[in-house]
Design a protein around this motif. Sequence first.
Motif, PDB file in Angstrom:
ATOM      1  N   GLY A 116     103.459   6.674  88.099  1.00 34.54           N
ATOM      2  CA  GLY A 116     102.466   7.672  88.478  1.00 34.54           C
ATOM      3  C   GLY A 116     102.241   8.701  87.383  1.00 34.54           C
ATOM      4  N   GLU A 117     103.176   9.633  87.269  1.00 37.04           N
ATOM      5  CA  GLU A 117     103.023  10.739  86.327  1.00 37.04           C
ATOM      6  C   GLU A 117     103.572  10.358  84.950  1.00 37.04           C
ATOM      7  N   ALA A 118     103.159  11.140  83.937  1.00 38.94           N
ATOM      8  CA  ALA A 118     103.686  10.950  82.587  1.00 38.94           C
ATOM      9  C   ALA A 118     105.133  11.445  82.535  1.00 38.94           C
ATOM     10  N   VAL A 119     105.921  10.857  81.627  1.00 35.07           N
ATOM     11  CA  VAL A 119     107.312  11.319  81.480  1.00 35.07           C
ATOM     12  C   VAL A 119     107.589  11.647  80.013  1.00 35.07           C
ATOM     13  N   SER A 120     108.592  12.532  79.792  1.00 34.05           N
ATOM     14  CA  SER A 120     109.009  12.846  78.423  1.00 34.05           C
ATOM     15  C   SER A 120     110.387  12.261  78.192  1.00 34.05           C
ATOM     16  N   HIS A 121     110.664  11.900  76.947  1.00 32.93           N
ATOM     17  CA  HIS A 121     111.964  11.320  76.620  1.00 32.93           C
ATOM     18  C   HIS A 121     112.479  12.006  75.351  1.00 32.93           C
ATOM     19  N   SER A 122     113.747  12.460  75.420  1.00 34.49           N
ATOM     20  CA  SER A 122     114.276  13.208  74.273  1.00 34.49           C
ATOM     21  C   SER A 122     115.084  12.306  73.358  1.00 34.49           C
ATOM     22  N   CYS A 123     115.032  12.659  72.066  1.00 35.54           N
ATOM     23  CA  CYS A 123     115.797  11.954  71.038  1.00 35.54           C
ATOM     24  C   CYS A 123     116.988  12.831  70.671  1.00 35.54           C
ATOM     25  N   PHE A 124     118.031  12.234  70.113  1.00 35.54           N
ATOM     26  CA  PHE A 124     119.209  13.032  69.732  1.00 35.54           C
ATOM     27  C   PHE A 124     118.883  14.049  68.650  1.00 35.54           C
ATOM     28  N   THR A 125     117.738  13.871  67.960  1.00 28.61           N
ATOM     29  CA  THR A 125     117.350  14.829  66.916  1.00 28.61           C
ATOM     30  C   THR A 125     116.766  16.092  67.522  1.00 28.61           C
ATOM     31  N   TYR A 146     109.400  12.369  72.944  1.00 28.14           N
ATOM     32  CA  TYR A 146     108.266  11.438  73.090  1.00 28.14           C
ATOM     33  C   TYR A 146     107.660  11.694  74.460  1.00 28.14           C
ATOM     34  N   ARG A 147     106.318  11.547  74.557  1.00 27.57           N
ATOM     35  CA  ARG A 147     105.701  11.648  75.883  1.00 27.57           C
ATOM     36  C   ARG A 147     105.011  10.310  76.171  1.00 27.57           C
ATOM     37  N   VAL A 148     105.360   9.735  77.311  1.00 24.76           N
ATOM     38  CA  VAL A 148     104.811   8.427  77.688  1.00 24.76           C
ATOM     39  C   VAL A 148     103.862   8.631  78.880  1.00 24.76           C
ATOM     40  N   VAL A 149     102.587   8.267  78.664  1.00 28.46           N
ATOM     41  CA  VAL A 149     101.564   8.513  79.692  1.00 28.46           C
ATOM     42  C   VAL A 149     101.008   7.166  80.188  1.00 28.46           C
ATOM     43  N   GLY A 190      98.318  -0.077  81.364  1.00 24.34           N
ATOM     44  CA  GLY A 190      99.111   0.067  80.149  1.00 24.34           C
ATOM     45  C   GLY A 190      99.604   1.506  80.028  1.00 24.34           C
ATOM     46  N   ARG A 191      99.963   1.911  78.815  1.00 21.28           N
ATOM     47  CA  ARG A 191     100.479   3.269  78.609  1.00 21.28           C
ATOM     48  C   ARG A 191     100.298   3.643  77.151  1.00 21.28           C
ATOM     49  N   PHE A 192     100.393   4.942  76.875  1.00 22.17           N
ATOM     50  CA  PHE A 192     100.433   5.343  75.471  1.00 22.17           C
ATOM     51  C   PHE A 192     101.576   6.322  75.240  1.00 22.17           C
ATOM     52  N   VAL A 193     102.053   6.343  74.007  1.00 21.54           N
ATOM     53  CA  VAL A 193     103.214   7.162  73.661  1.00 21.54           C
ATOM     54  C   VAL A 193     102.806   8.160  72.579  1.00 21.54           C
ATOM     55  N   ILE A 194     103.048   9.438  72.848  1.00 23.37           N
ATOM     56  CA  ILE A 194     102.793  10.478  71.843  1.00 23.37           C
ATOM     57  C   ILE A 194     104.151  10.950  71.316  1.00 23.37           C
ATOM     58  N   GLY A 195     104.288  11.034  70.025  1.00 23.38           N
ATOM     59  CA  GLY A 195     105.540  11.543  69.467  1.00 23.38           C
ATOM     60  C   GLY A 195     106.086  10.645  68.382  1.00 23.38           C
ATOM     61  N   PRO A 196     107.150  11.035  67.748  1.00 23.15           N
ATOM     62  CA  PRO A 196     107.961  12.215  68.087  1.00 23.15           C
ATOM     63  C   PRO A 196     107.346  13.538  67.604  1.00 23.15           C
ATOM     64  N   GLY A 218      97.919  15.037  75.996  1.00 18.58           N
ATOM     65  CA  GLY A 218      98.079  13.736  76.653  1.00 18.58           C
ATOM     66  C   GLY A 218      96.980  13.507  77.678  1.00 18.58           C
ATOM     67  N   HIS A 219      96.689  14.549  78.418  1.00 18.35           N
ATOM     68  CA  HIS A 219      95.659  14.442  79.445  1.00 18.35           C
ATOM     69  C   HIS A 219      94.300  14.125  78.806  1.00 18.35           C
ATOM     70  N   HIS A 220      94.022  14.858  77.738  1.00 18.68           N
ATOM     71  CA  HIS A 220      92.751  14.649  77.044  1.00 18.68           C
ATOM     72  C   HIS A 220      92.665  13.220  76.495  1.00 18.68           C
ATOM     73  N   PHE A 221      93.771  12.788  75.875  1.00 20.54           N
ATOM     74  CA  PHE A 221      93.771  11.453  75.279  1.00 20.54           C
ATOM     75  C   PHE A 221      93.553  10.388  76.360  1.00 20.54           C
ATOM     76  N   SER A 222      94.118  10.595  77.550  1.00 18.04           N
ATOM     77  CA  SER A 222      93.905   9.568  78.570  1.00 18.04           C
ATOM     78  C   SER A 222      92.464   9.588  79.077  1.00 18.04           C
ATOM     79  N   ARG A 223      91.822  10.759  79.061  1.00 15.99           N
ATOM     80  CA  ARG A 223      90.400  10.804  79.433  1.00 15.99           C
ATOM     81  C   ARG A 223      89.551  10.017  78.418  1.00 15.99           C
TER      82      ARG A 223
END
Lengths: 226, 463
Positions: free
Chosen positions: B86-95, B99-102, B112-118, B162-167
Motif C-alpha cells: 500500500g504505502e511507500a516505505v523507507s529503508h536505512s543503510c548502515f552508512t 532508500y525510499r521504495v514507492v 511495479g515500484r520505484f526506488v529513490i536513494g541513497p 516520491g509522490h510527485h514522481f509517482s504522479r
Amino acid sequence: MQLDFKQRELTLKLVYYGPALSGKTTNLQAIHELIAPEARGRLMTLETKDDRTLFFDLLPLSLVAGRGLQIRVKLFTVPGQVIHNATRRLVLQGADGVAFIADSQRAEANANKAAFVNLRQNLVENGLDPARMPLVIQFNKRDMPDVRTDAEVDQMAQKGREPVYKAVALRGQGVIETLVGLFNITWRRLDEDHQLGEKFGVDGAQLLADVKQKLSPRRHAREAAR
Amino acid sequence: MTAEFDLAMGEVARLEDVVDRRALAEVCRTFFELFSISVRVFSREGSLLADAHEEQEVCRYVNTLGDGRRACSRIVSDVKRLDPEGEAVSHSCFTGAEYRVVPLHYQGRRLGRFVIGPYVPAEMREVPRSLLVIDSRVDAETARAALHEMPRVRRETVERIGHHFSRVLDLILFSGHRAYLTSNMHIASVRESYRELVDKNSKLQDAYDKLKELDRLKSNFLATMSHELRTPLTSIIGYSDMLEAGIGGDLNEEQTEFVGTIRQKGEHLLALITSLLDMNKLEQGTMRLNRKHLDVRVLVTDLQKTLTPSALKKGVQLVTEIEPEIGNVFVDPVRINQVLFNLAENALKFTPKGGTVRFTARATEFAKDADDFGASMFDLVETAVEIGIIDSGIGIAKDEQNKIFDAFYQVDGSSTREHGGTGLGLSIVKRIVDAHGGKVRVESEPGHGAAFLITLPRDASFE
C-alpha cells in the motif's frame, strides 16, 4: 468478469451502449466528475482527430467493499456510429452488464430502435444470451425539446422488465442512479450464477449498500456542477 | 490470462507492455539532474525498467573494505526485495543513508515500484556508529568526508518528491496504456472487419454458384423445349404445305389464304425456335465455326443483292461503299451472313419510305482488348475489316445502346409496339461476332439513324 480469490478482487465490465450522440461518453464524463477521485481512475478516450469516439471510452472504478473485497469496475462506451460495428462487437466482448443509453427526443426513436436491435445481434454474435444479460435503460436528454413525456417513459418502463432511468447526463442528473442500478442487477446475476457472495464471504445486501455509498456523488462536485 | 481478454477488459497486465521505455528513461534522467538523487524503476517481477544513478563517494569507500562490501551488497539486495503493497516505505543503510521504495499502482493494480536513494536525511547530524564499526579498517575522517558528499534532503521532502514522481509515472503509464489499447483495438477492428468481409464474400460466392447452376438448367430446358417444339411444328408446316399445294384436294381461294397464313406463321415460329437454339448453343459455347477466307466485297455486294427486292417494295434506297483492295476476312460464311442479313433487315425495318440504308466496308486495325492497359503501347493490334450497316431510321437513345444486345431486350417493350421481332436478333448477332473474336458496336443519335459497325479480324490468330 474476472475473479482473483487470492487478492480478493473482482473485476466487472459494464458497457454503455446506444445510438450515436445519445450521450454515452457524457455519462462517463459525469460519473468521472461526480464520484470521489480515490474511487475512479482517469477517463480514457480512444479517438482519432476527425472522428467522435472511434474506438471507445474507458473509465476504471475501484471500490473497496466490506471485508476487504476489492471491486474493480471497468466502464466502457461503444462507438455509436453505424459503420463502427466491428469495434462495437469487440467492445461488447466479455460484458457483464449493459446500460442502454437512449435519446429521449421523439425524432431519435428509430435510431434507438436500430441500436437496440444491433445490441441484441452483437450479443448473440459474441455468444452472450440477450435474455440473461443484465440490462438497464436510460432515457437521456430529458431537458431537450420534443422528448417523450415522463408518462410515456413510465408506461414503456412498465411494459419491459428492465429498470428504466431518466437522465440529463450533461448536468449529471440520473447518471449515478443508472450506474448503481446497473451494478446492482449485474451483481445479482453474477451472484446467482457464481455464488460470489458465498465464495468471497460477503453479504450481498451490505455490499450493494457499500457500493452505493462509494458511488454517491461528492457534495462539492455536485455544487460545482450547479 | 489471454491478450484478447486483456483487450476486452482494457487491462494492463505488465508495466513493460504499456510503458514507453524512452520516456521513462528520460523522466529518470531529468529527475536525477534536478535532485542529484538516484532513481530506479522496477517491474512487478523486479526487473529494472529504467534508472539514473551515480555511485556515491561513501559507497565507493565502503566497497574498498571487505566487510563493508559484503554489508553494502546485503543492503542493496534487501532494498531490491522490498515490495510494499500500500504505502511507500523507507529503508536505512548502515552508512546512515536511506532508500525510499514507492509502489506503482495503476487502475487499482500494483504494477511495479520505484526506488529513490541513497540520500542522507537532513535530520542526521553525526556519522552513525554503524558505519564506523562495519569494518575494522574504517577511517572516521574519510568516512565523514565521503558521507558529506552525499545529497542531503529532509524526509518530508523525499516523501513529496516520491509522490510527485509517482504522479509523473502514472501519466506516462496512462498515455502508454492509451496508445497500447488504440493500436491493439485498431488491429482487432481491422481483423473483425476482414472476417465480416470474408463471410459476405463466401455468401456472395454461394449465391453466384446457385445462379450459375440455375442458368445452366435454364439453358438445358431451352434446348430440350426447342427441340420438342420443333418436331410437331415440322408436321404442321408440312401438312399446311401439302394442303396449299392441293394434294388433299382443291381448296377455294379463302381456304388457300387461311392455309397459307398457317404455314407462314408456322415458319415464323420455327425461325424463332431456331434462334433460341442458336442462342443457347452460343451461350454454352457449343456452336462450331466453319471458317473460310471470304472476299469482303462479295460478302457485302451479295447482301445488297439479297435485300434489293424488299428495299424496292418499301421504297428505301440501298447504297454500298466499299474501299478498293478491301481483301478477305476469315469467317464462317453461314454465320456471318446471318449476322449481316439480320442487321440489314433491321435497318430496312426501321427506315421509313424514301430513306437510305448504306452498307460500308473498310480496312481498320483491331486491338482485342483495346481498353486494356498497354494494348496500344505494345502495339497489340491486328489488321481487321469493319463492315457497317447504316440506316436513316428512328435511331437509338444513348441509354438503350448498351442494352440492345441483351437477349429478349426490346427498345419498345410494349405489346402494342410498331415493330415486331423476338428481341433475340441482336443478341445472336453479338454472340456470333464475339465467337469470331470480333466486336459489334452501335453509333446513333435518336432521329438520325443508327450505324451498326462490325469489326472482324482478318484471321483467327488473335483469338
